[in-house]
Design an enzyme around this catalytic site. Structure first.
Site: not given
Lengths: 426, 405
Positions: A192-194
Site C-alpha cells: 500500500p505504501d507504493h
C-alpha cells in the site's frame, strides 16, 4: 530570530537547471514534512510533474529511509540510499532542527507561502509541533493540508503506529493473498505504501487544487492509508455484506480464466504466467506448447471444464513449460495471442525488458554522492509535455537550505550564517 | 453541492483499467458516462454476483466500480456509433479509454482525431504496455501484468511458485495512476485550453510497487527474492492466534522490542526473560533460524492463546505495531472504521435491503464526496444522454433498431 522579509515573497525562483514551463504543476509549492514510504512517494508524483516540493528534514530526526539499504556500492551514508533516492526525485531538501524556536518560525513562513502541506506522521504530531491544520490555516487561509495517517487522523485506532505491512494486514489485502491452505503471504512488499496511498493522495490534492481555483477555498484532507486500500477491495466487502461470504485467498486461480497460473521454466526459479480466457486462447496455447493432443480432449474443451480440471492441466502445462526458456516461450506464445508474461525479476526489468527501455521507464539521474543512479519515471506520459519529467536527483540532506531560505523566504546571507552557527539548520 | 469535479464531463469506454479511475472522478461529482457495447460490457460478468446468480445486472464487482456514473450503450464499431461518440467527445472534458492499442485509431476515435474538434480534450489511454514500443500489442491480464511488472516475483512462499496479490491489483494500479494523470492534464487544460494525451502503461504502474528492489539491483547488484516467509525475523512476521493470524513488526524499528517485552512480562508469558538479552535486536541473530524458532516458541505460544482482537487491544496499550490479518467480515465489524463512518450504503435494484460498501477513501473538509447514484443498468441513460446531444426520440428508436445502442 526574526525574518527580514516582512511579507514572504510569493514568486518562485527556479534553480537554473530547472525549466518547468511545460509541466502541469508549475507554480505550485508543496511544503513536505512527509517521510518513510507512502508520503514521499505521493509528493514525488507532484514533484515529477513540476511542483516545487520542499522537503523539511533534520539530521536530528532523520528520515529512516536515508539509512536503510540499498546503498551505492553497499557503503552506508545519509546520502547514499536508493530506497530514499527513488522516492525523492525532483524535490528540494532543507534541514531544520525543529527543537529550535527559530526552526519552527521558518517552517511557519514556508507554510505561509506553500500551496500544499503534506505529512504522514502519526496523527497529532504536527499539532504538537504547533503546525497542525488550524495553525497552518491561520498562516495561509487557502492551504491544502494533507495528512496521511496509516489509519486516518481520528477514530479509536488512529494513534497506533503503523507501516506498509501493518496496513496490508489490517485492510484484508494480506488475508486475500496466498494459498487457501497456508498462512497469508501478502505481496512480499509494503504494497500500500507504493501505489495505493500515494496515488490516492496525489489524486485528492489535484482535485483540491481545482476546487481552490474555482472557490478560493483550501482544504483539510484526512487520508487513511488503510481506507484507500480497503476501497480497492470493495467486491470482497460486498460479497460479505450482500452474500454473507467471507472470501478466502485463492492462490493464482481466477474465475474468468483457466488455465491461469504460474508455471516453471528452464533455469533456477524461473516462471511464466499464463492466463487463458477463451477457447481461442486455449487452442493457441496448446499449439504453442506442442500439446495439440489436448485440443480435442473434451475434458478441456470449455472454460468451465478447464476450471474443473485445472489441477491436472497445471501439471501437464508445467511439464511442458519447464523445457523452455521463459523469455523465448513468452515471445512465442504472445505471437499466437495468448496473454502470458515472464515473471520478471528486478534484473529483468532493468536489463532485459525491451518495452520498459523503449518507454524510458528507468531514467538515470546523476546524484552528487551516488553518481548516475536509476529512478522510476512516472508510469504514464503526458504526451504533450516536451519538458523532461525526470530532471533532478534526490536532495542531499540539507542540500537546498540556503537556496530556499534566501530564494523563497528572502533571508539575508548574514541571517542564514547566524542560524547555521546556532545549529538551527541541521 | 455536487462535488469538486462538478462541470466535468468524462466519457469512459468500459474496460478493466478505467473502471476505478472513473469511479474516483464520478464520486467527486464529475459527470462520468460509461460507454458499453450494446447488451452490456464484459465487466458485468465479473463475480461476485448478488446471491451468486450471474446476470448482467447481478455483478457486485461491476456495481462497486461503476458507482455514480451514468451509462449508455453504443456500438463503436459502426459508423453511426462512431459518429455519436465523436459528437459527445466534442463536448467532453476527458475520455478514459482502456481498449487495446490501435482500436481507437481504427475507429477514428483516437486523440488526434478527437482533439482536432476539441483542443481542450484530455484523452487518457490505459493499455497493458503503453501506446508504443515492442510489446505495445501484447495481450495481457492482471496476472500477466503482475508478472511482467515484477511484483509477482516478490509474492509467494519461499518453497513454492510466485503467488499473485488478491483483488486484481495490477489492473487497479493502472486505474489509480490513470486518475492521477487525467487530473494533472485536466488542471492544465482548464487553465490553458490545451488538452493532452495521457498514455498510461499498466506494466509501469505495477513496476512502481517495487519498494527498493530496482535500486537493490542498481546499487548493490542483488536481486531481491520472494518476501513470503511466515516470520522474517524474530519479532517480524505473521503469527497464528486462536481465531486467525496477526502481523507483528516489533524489531529493527523504534522502541518496539522493549515495549513488547514489557507487554509479555505483564501477561506473565513463559520465557519472557530470555527476550531481554540484547542479542535479539542484532539482525544476524534475529534472522537466524535459532532466533526465529526461539521467538516463535515464546511469542507464538502466547499468541495462540489469544484472539486477534485481544492481541490488537493489548498491543495498543504498549504502542506496538501489531495488526490483525483482517478478513472482509472483520473490516465490516471494525469499531475503528465505524468510528470514522467509513462504510456507506450500497443500494441495488435487485436487493430488497441495503448493504454496506467502502465509502470515501479520503475525508475532505470542504469537498463533497458521495455515491451520486447506483451503477447504471445496461443502457439506463441512453434516452437522457442522447436527448442532451440533440437527438429526437424517433432517432433513438432507430439507433436501437439498428443495434447501434
Amino acid at each position: 530570530m526574526t525574518l527580514s522579509a516582512s511579507q514572504p515573497e510569493r514568486s518562485y525562483e527556479c534553480s537554473e537547471e530547472l525549466n518547468m514551463t511545460d509541466l502541469p504543476l508549475r507554480g505550485i509549492r508543496v511544503i513536505d514534512f512527509s517521510w518513510l514510504g507512502a508520503g514521499p512517494y505521493a509528493t514525488k508524483i507532484l514533484a515529477d510533474h513540476g511542483a516545487d516540493v520542499i522537503r523539511i528534514e533534520s539530521s536530528t530526526r532523520i528520515d529512516r529511509l536515508r539509512i536503510l539499504p540499498p546503498f551505492r556500492d553497499g557503503i552506508k551514508g545519509n546520502n547514499r540510499s536508493g530506497y530514499f533516492a527513488d522516492r525523492n526525485s525532483n524535490k528540494r531538501g532543507i534541514a531544520l532542527n525543529m527543537r529550535h524556536e527559530s526552526a519552527l518560525d521558518i517552517a511557519k513562513h514556508l507554510i505561509a507561502v506553500g500551496d500544499v502541506v503534506v505529512n504522514n506522521f502519526t496523527p497529532g504530531t504536527m499539532e504538537r509541533m504547533g503546525i497542525g491544520y488550524e495553525a497552518a490555516r491561520a498562516l495561509r487561509p487557502d492551504v491544502i493540508y494533507l495528512e496521511m495517517g496509516t489509519q486516518g487522523a481520528n477514530g479509536v485506532d488512529s494513534r497506533r503506529p503503523g507501516y506498509g505491512n501493518t496496513v496490508s494486514s489490517v485492510t484484508g489485502l494480506h488475508h486475500l493473498s496466498g494459498d487457501p491452505d497456508r498462512y497469508p503471504v501478502g505481496t512480499g512488499t509494503n504494497y500500500p505504501d507504493h501505489v495505493v496511498a500515494p496515488a490516492h493522495a496525489a489524486f485528492v490534492v489535484l482535485v483540491a487544487l481545482r476546487h481552490r481555483r474555482r472557490t478560493g477555498e483550501g482544504q483539510y484532507i484526512d487520508l487513511s492509508q488503510a481506507e484507500t486500500m480497503i476501497g480497492l477491495l470493495g467486491p470482497a466487502i460486498l460479497d460479505y455484506t450482500v452474500n454473507g461470504r467471507v472470501q478466502m485467498r485463492r492462490g493464482n486461480l481466477s474465475h474468468g480464466a483457466a488455465p491461469h497460473g504460474v508455471y516453471r521454466c528452464l533455469g533456477d526459479d524461473r516462471w511464466i504466467a499464463i492466463a487463458v480466457r477463451s477457447d481461442t486462447e486455449w487452442i493457441a496455447l496448446t499449439d504453442g506448447l506442442g500439446l495439440a493432443s489436448l485440443r480435442n480432449d473434451s475434458r478441456y474443451a470449455t472454460l468451465s471444464n478447464r476450471h474443473r480440471h485445472q489441477a491436472e492441466l497445471d501439471d501437464i502445462i508445467g511439464t511442458s513449460t519447464s523445457q523452455h526458456d521463459a523469455h523465448e516461450l513468452a515471445s512465442a506464445l504472445q505471437e499466437r495471442g495468448v496473454p502470458v508474461g515472464v515473471v520478471q525479476t528486478a534484473q529483468d526489468l532493468i536489463e532485459v525488458d525491451r518495452q520498459l527501455r523503449h518507454r524510458e521507464h528507468f531514467p538515470v539521474l546523476d546524484h552528487p554522492e551516488m553518481g548516475p543512479s536509476i529512478y522510476n519515471a512516472p508510469p504514464f506520459r503526458l504526451r504533450g509535455v516536451d519538458e523532461p519529467v525526470m530532471r533532478m536527483p534526490a536532495p542531499l540532506l540539507g542540500q537546498h537550505t540556503r537556496e530556499v531560505l534566501a530564494g523563497v523566504l528572502g533571508m539575508s546571507e548574514d541571517e542564514i550564517d547566524r542560524l547555521e552557527k546556532e545549529e538551527v539548520l541541521t | 453541492m455536487t462535488g469538486p469535479l462538478e462541470g466535468l464531463r468524462i466519457l469512459e469506454i468500459a474496460g478493466p483499467f478505467g473502471n476505478y479511475a472513473g469511479k474516483l472522478l464520478a464520486d467527486f461529482g464529475a459527470d462520468v458516462i460509461l460507454v458499453e457495447e450494446p447488451g452490456g460490457g464484459k465487466g458485468r460478468s465479473r463475480p461476485p454476483f448478488i446471491h451468486d446468480e450471474p446476470g448482467v445486472e447481478q455483478s457486485l464487482d461491476f456495481a462497486y466500480f461503476n458507482s455514480s456514473k451514468r451509462g449508455i450503450t453504443l456500438q463503436l464499431d459502426t459508423a453511426d456509433g462512431q459518429d455519436l461518440f465523436r459528437r459527445m467527445a466534442a463536448d467532453a472534458d476527458a475520455i478514459l479509454d482502456s481498449e487495446p492499442v490501435g482500436v481507437s485509431k481504427s475507429r477514428g476515435l483516437d486523440y488526434p482525431a478527437l482533439s482536432a474538434a476539441n483542443p481542450a480534450l484530455v484523452y487518457t489511454s490505459i493499455t497493458p504496455y503503453g501506446a508504443d514500443g515492442p510489446h505495445a500489442h501484447f495481450a495481457a491480464t492482471d496476472l500477466t501484468l503482475m508478472a511482467t511488472g515484477g511484483l509477482l516475483w516478490r509474492g509467494g512462499y519461499l518453497d513454492g511458485s510466485p503467488v499473485r496479490a488478491g483483488g486484481n491489483q495490477g489492473n487497479l494500479a493502472a486505474s489509480q495512476f490513470a486518475a492521477v494523470g487525467t487530473m494533472l492534464a485536466l488542471l492544465d487544460a482548464e487553465s490553458s485550453g490545451q488538452g493532452d494525451w495521457v498514455d498510461v502503461s499498466a506494466q509501469e504502474c505495477v513496476v512502481m510497487a517495487h519498494e527498493n528492489a530496482i535500486q537493490f539491483y542498481d546499487l548493490e547488484g542483488t536481486v531481491r527474492g520472494r518476501g513470503g516467509e511466515e516470520q522474517r525475523q524474530a519479532g517480524i512476521g505473521i503469527y497464528p492466534c486462536s481465531d486467525g493470524d496477526i502481523y507483528l513488526l516489533a524489531n529493527g524499528l523504534g522502541p518496539f522490542w522493549s515495549e513488547l517485552v514489557s507487554w509479555l512480562d505483564a501477561e506473565h508469558v513463559e520465557g519472557v526473560d530470555l527476550l531481554r538479552d540484547p542479542k535479539w535486536q542484532v539482525t544476524e541473530f534475529a534472522e537466524s533460524s535459532e532466533g526465529k524458532a526461539g521467538f516463535s516458541k515464546i511469542f507464538g505460544t502466547f499468541s495462540l492463546s489469544r484472539t486477534k482482537a485481544e492481541l490488537y487491544e493489548g498491543a495498543k496499550q504498549y504502542g506496538i505495531p501489531l495488526c490483525p490479518v483482517n478478513t472482509p467480515a472483520d473490516l465490516v465489524e471494525s469499531p475503528h472504521l465505524a468510528d470514522r463512518e467509513y462504510f456507506v450504503d450500497f443500494k441495488h435494484k435487485e436487493l430488497d435491503a441495503g448493504a454496506l460498501m467502502p465509502g470515501a477513501p479520503f475525508h475532505t473538509s470542504s469537498m463533497s464526496w458521495q455515491i451520486h447514484r447506483s451503477a447504471p443498468t445496461v443502457g439506463q441513460h441512453n434516452a437522457e444522454v442522447f436527448a442532451e446531444l440533440g437527438l429526437e426520440s424517433h432517432d433513438i428508436v432507430g439507433l436501437a433498431a439498428g443495434a447501434v445502442i
